[in-house]
Each structure stands twice: as C-alpha cells, then as structure tokens.
Design an enzyme around this catalytic site. Structure first.
Site, PDB file in Angstrom:
ATOM      1  N   ALA A 131     -29.052  65.358 -30.442  1.00 44.48           N
ATOM      2  CA  ALA A 131     -28.164  66.155 -31.292  1.00 44.48           C
ATOM      3  C   ALA A 131     -27.595  67.328 -30.500  1.00 44.48           C
ATOM      4  O   ALA A 131     -28.345  68.102 -29.884  1.00 44.48           O
ATOM      5  CB  ALA A 131     -28.921  66.672 -32.509  1.00 44.48           C
ATOM      6  N   LYS A 182     -27.192  52.353 -35.999  1.00 46.22           N
ATOM      7  CA  LYS A 182     -26.522  53.657 -36.046  1.00 46.22           C
ATOM      8  C   LYS A 182     -25.247  53.587 -36.873  1.00 46.22           C
ATOM      9  O   LYS A 182     -24.909  54.537 -37.595  1.00 46.22           O
ATOM     10  CB  LYS A 182     -26.210  54.146 -34.631  1.00 46.22           C
ATOM     11  N   ASN A 190     -21.913  59.849 -43.113  1.00 40.20           N
ATOM     12  CA  ASN A 190     -20.695  60.579 -42.766  1.00 40.20           C
ATOM     13  C   ASN A 190     -19.685  60.665 -43.905  1.00 40.20           C
ATOM     14  O   ASN A 190     -19.247  61.765 -44.267  1.00 40.20           O
ATOM     15  CB  ASN A 190     -20.060  59.966 -41.515  1.00 40.20           C
ATOM     16  N   GLU A 264     -13.186  59.847 -38.383  1.00 44.74           N
ATOM     17  CA  GLU A 264     -13.441  58.572 -37.717  1.00 44.74           C
ATOM     18  C   GLU A 264     -13.774  57.464 -38.715  1.00 44.74           C
ATOM     19  O   GLU A 264     -14.398  56.468 -38.352  1.00 44.74           O
ATOM     20  CB  GLU A 264     -14.565  58.736 -36.701  1.00 44.74           C
TER      21      GLU A 264
END
Length: 302
Positions: A131, A182, A190, A264
């Site tokens: 991170a 992921k 997100n 994104e």
C-alpha cells in the site's frame, strides 16, 4: 553502477506513470542498481521525490531523470506501464518500442495492453498488496506486503537481483489467478466506495452495501467459472478480508472521484462485462454499478 567493457550496462527502464506505484517500482529498481527514466512529453528534466515509511524508517530521496519520447535516440527495450488505465493509449502513442520489448505492467484491472505491444514483446504482470499513498513529490509506503510477477514461463535473468531489493517480491507461475482475485476485490470495493464516497470499512458496516458487495462478488465468480471451470469461486470472504484489513483506507477509485479524475471502472468492472458479453452472460449488478459510476464520474478513453 560499475561495468566492464565486456559487460555492457543493461538497457534502462523507462517509466510511464510516476505516481505511487510507478515511483515504488522505480525505487526498488534503482536499489537493484538499474537505471529508470520517466517518459513525459513535457515538464521538468527531473522529478525529485521523497519516499516516507509508515514503519518509522528515515525518509529517502529519489531523483528520476525525465525525457520526452521525441528525444529518444534508440528504441525502448524495457518499459514500466504504471499510468492509470484510461491514459494508456495516450501514454503509448508514438513511443519507439523495440521488437524485443519487456514490459512490467503495474495497473489496476485487465486488458489495458491488449493489442498495444509489439507481437514479440514480453509482458510481465505485477500484482501487489503493498500500500502506497500520497501525491508527487511525497509518497508514503504504508505497508510493504506481498508482490508477484509472472506471465513468462520462467523469470528473466534480472529478477533474482530485483527480488533482493523488492520486499515480498516473488515469481508466480499462477499470476492469472492472483490477478483475478485482485480484480474481484477491486470490482467490489472500488466502485461501491467511489459511488457512495465511503471508506472501505463501510462495506462491512452497512447491510445494504454489504449485500451489493455480495452480489458483485457472486456475479464475478459466475463469470470466472465460465472462463475456467477450475476457478474456486466463493470470493466474498476474501474480499471482505481485504475490506477488514483496509477498513480506514480510501480506495483508488474513490480518490480519483474525489479529485475529479477519470476512474478505472472500464478496466475493472468493464473487463468483466466485456468477457461476459462474449459468453452471452448477463451481470446485472456490474452493469448497474458501471452505469452509475459512468453517470457520476468521468471514465476517459479506453
């Protein structure tokens, strides 16, 4: 770095996207005695950055030279692609890419480089749980966790040296599975946190958001099982483990939305929808959330 006349210096790495992850990769490569130069069409001749560490280590200075693509005198043989996915086409436009190009891709989502590289290029995918937060010139490494590279059948010769300077880095023969895990976490966390402007942990606390998260994870598992019958599915517990570990964090898409940057969504949930379309499979929860994010926030070109 010292070299002899019989051992020419390895080709330098060129970096597209000197944000948090691009800076981190440059830092590790420089520590491994490999040259890194930022590619930018305009701007200063160098970037002076500061890397800070949440574990209390002294801050480190990092200076990266900058060159405009038009000033390159030889084709690029090593490239790091770490720009936001909506900017990929613009970043690659006009670059002199060598036929034997090696690419490290540090981007969210999937598919951003399909059809955009020389046919014989070697694409190495990078998946990391490290991170990093902040904005140029200050980047804070919050936690150095695990990172994986993979794609080619065997790691390149330079990998062993880099792994000694990149904490937690390993070569993965199953990089696709790590990417998919992921991807599902990103496809759940997100867009929900960006759309509702909440920290990650809210997906555990709010029953309605948790239900939306469960639906998104289940649909993604359904698709990935169609793509690979061996996909284990049941991804929600893993997603919630990520939520719990990052409860106070702001997701990258929420951060983009807050500052009015392109999101994104098209490389994350959009990739799932494109794969589903080829199979005639409906993913209504992903369709709804992509439409909602697109209606509220820009997505740019993909």
């Amino acid at each position: 770095m010292s070299t002899s006349p019989f051992q020419p210096s390895p080709a330098p790495w060129f970096l597209l996207g000197a944000g948090n992850m691009g800076t981190l990769a440059a830092w590790y490569l420089r520590n491994a005695d490999q040259a890194v130069t930022v590619l930018r069409r305009q701007g200063p001749a160098r970037l002076d950055k500061t890397l800070c560490f949440a574990d209390g280590r002294p801050a480190q200075a990092l200076t990266l030279p900058v060159i405009a693509p038009a000033a390159l005198r030889a084709p690029i043989r090593r490239l790091i692609v770490a720009c936001k996915t909506p900017y990929t086409d613009d970043a690659l436009a006009g670059l002199p890419l060598a036929g034997d190009l090696t690419v490290l891709r540090l981007q969210n989502g999937l598919g951003s480089l399909e059809g955009r590289l020389p046919r014989a290029a070697t694409l190495i995918e990078v998946v990391t749980t490290t991170a990093v937060k902040g904005q140029h010139p200050r980047h804070e490494i919050v936690a150095e966790n695990h990172s994986w590279m993979g794609g080619p059948a065997t790691p390149p010769a330079w990998f062993a040296t880099l792994a000694r300077h990149w904490p937690g880095l390993a070569w993965s023969d199953a990089i696709r599975d790590r990417q998919w895990h992921k991807l599902i976490a990103n496809a759940v966390i997100n867009p929900l946190t960006a759309l509702h402007d909440v920290a990650n942990g809210r997906l555990l606390e709010d029953p309605a958001l948790h239900a939306e998260a469960a639906a998104l994870a289940a649909e993604a598992d359904t698709l990935l099982r169609r793509l690979d019958p061996h996909w284990p599915g049941d991804s929600l517990p893993q997603v919630m483990a990520v939520v719990r570990a990052t409860a106070g964090n702001t997701s990258s898409m929420r951060a983009d939305a807050q500052r009015g940057a392109v999101t994104e969504i098209d490389a994350i949930n959009g990739w799932l929808l494109r794969q589903a379309a080829t199979l005639g499979l409906a993913l209504p929860s992903h369709e709804r959330i992509v439409a909602a994010v697109r209606a509220r926030h820009p997505i740019g070109k993909q």
